[in-house]
Write an enzyme that holds these catalytic residues in place. Structure first.
Site, short mmCIF file in Angstrom:
data_model
loop_
_atom_site.label_atom_id
_atom_site.label_comp_id
_atom_site.label_asym_id
_atom_site.label_seq_id
_atom_site.Cartn_x
_atom_site.Cartn_y
_atom_site.Cartn_z
CG MET A 14 -2.06 -1.06 1.09
SD MET A 14 -3.03 -1.15 2.47
CE MET A 14 -1.93 -2.04 3.56
CB CYS A 96 -1.25 0.34 -8.86
SG CYS A 96 -1.41 2.03 -8.19
CG HIS A 167 -8.23 -5.86 -6.12
ND1 HIS A 167 -7.67 -4.60 -5.61
CD2 HIS A 167 -9.36 -5.80 -5.62
CE1 HIS A 167 -8.42 -3.83 -5.06
NE2 HIS A 167 -9.65 -4.59 -5.06
CG ASN A 207 -6.27 -7.61 -2.69
OD1 ASN A 207 -5.92 -6.87 -3.27
ND2 ASN A 207 -6.16 -7.19 -1.16
N GLY A 230 -5.65 -5.90 2.76
CA GLY A 230 -5.14 -4.53 2.81
C GLY A 230 -5.59 -3.51 3.91
NE ARG A 231 -9.29 -0.28 1.27
CZ ARG A 231 -10.45 -0.08 0.87
NH1 ARG A 231 -11.09 1.26 1.13
NH2 ARG A 231 -10.77 -1.03 0.29
#
Length: 329
Positions: A14, A96, A167, A207, A230-231
């Site tokens: 990240m 990304c 993802h 993900n 992730g977050r």
């Protein structure tokens, strides 16, 4: 334990978040989870301050470097350089959606050029003593994921990649910000599950939108080889990582606590300050340590208000920890 086993649970790369201080902090909570760097461009590795971009503490192992780029020669050179720093894995970013990444013709836009991705990873594999992996989306813009994702996986696996993280959302390169691209495109977990069934020889991690250890466990039970968080792993690290070694990896160890992790960070903080660093460079990653626990608001307030002050030292963390302890009592 092999790197593929560590990949059963990983913390996502990240930007501006998973720097070396963040990774050291996360490692104190889980000895087993695979940690990723922020994305570093191949060109920066070749021409930039390598020690600043690639340096890390040995305690962070197992740790993977994520590279960004679309030139096979540059990626091979960057991989060769990075391998000298001792990373356990080199990962290529094909997910990304930021404007800066798009303008450099890499990241998620590479979903439209799977042949180039195959050339890139083949060059990286030839230059790397450790495993080369890919992190991708299920598609971009008007692509039909059910059509493009199998072809993408077929090409990159044919080039020598045996492990991918998917993802489970499209990326919309036009019309959505990077932040919106993390939330608005709908998740398609069933498609990723079908990819595991179609490519049983690949180690596939899923993900996107996975916010708890329970959800991670459910994905593994559904047949995925790994889960990347992730977050949630950043904002609620204790909830994700403190019990991960037991629940995900089956490792028996004394239970870790958020308070114990905070105390264990103090020598690292002292060493960083002695080397000329600033307290808030570390504590900004620690704000969510007590999220959802008694005293969390006091912890976050003290660190937020005081850690950036000139001369701030470990005593700020001790004071914040005392506030948590008093509140919990």
């Amino acid at each position: 334990m092999q790197i593929t086993q560590h990949a059963r649970l990983s913390v996502a790369p990240m930007m501006d978040w998973t720097d070396r201080h963040c990774r050291f902090f996360h490692r104190l909570m889980s000895s087993q989870a695979l940690l990723y760097t922020e994305m570093v461009t191949a060109r920066a590795v070749i021409h930039g301050d390598r020690d600043r971009l690639l340096g890390f503490d040995a305690a962070e192992h197992p740790v993977a470097l994520q590279l960004g780029g679309s030139d096979p020669g540059e990626l091979a050179a960057a991989t060769r350089i990075a391998a000298g720093y001792g990373y356990d894995e080199i990962n290529l970013n094909v997910g990304c959606p930021s404007d800066r990444v798009q303008s450099g013709a890499f990241g998620a836009v590479l979903m439209e050029r799977p042949g180039l991705v195959a050339d890139c990873v083949a060059a990286m594999i030839a230059a790397s003593p450790v495993e080369v992996t890919v992190k991708c989306r299920i598609g971009v813009d008007e692509q039909v994921p059910e059509e493009v994702l199998p072809d993408f996986l077929r090409l990159v696996s044919g080039a020598g990649v045996s492990r991918c993280t998917i993802h489970a959302r499209k990326a919309w390169l036009q019309g959505l910000s990077p932040k919106a691209n993390r939330d608005i495109p709908p998740l398609d977990y069933p498609l990723v599950h079908r990819m595991k069934a179609e490519f049983p020889h690949l180690h596939l991690s899923i993900n996107g939108g996975i916010a708890t250890l329970h959800e991670a466990r459910a994905q593994l039970d559904a047949g995925m080889d790994g889960v990347m968080i992730g977050r949630a792993g950043y904002h609620n690290p204790a909830d994700i990582l403190l019990d991960a070694d037991r629940r995900i990896f089956g490792v028996s160890a004394p239970p870790r606590t958020a308070q114990g992790v905070a105390e264990a960070m103090l020598p690292y903080i002292e060493a960083h300050l002695a080397a000329g660093g600033r307290l808030n460079q570390i504590t900004r990653h620690m704000l969510g340590l007590f999220a959802g626990r008694p005293g969390a608001r006091h912890w976050k307030r003290i660190l937020s208000q005081e850690a950036h002050e000139p001369g701030a030292g470990p005593e700020v963390v001790v004071r914040a920890l005392d506030a948590v302890t008093q509140f919990a009592a």
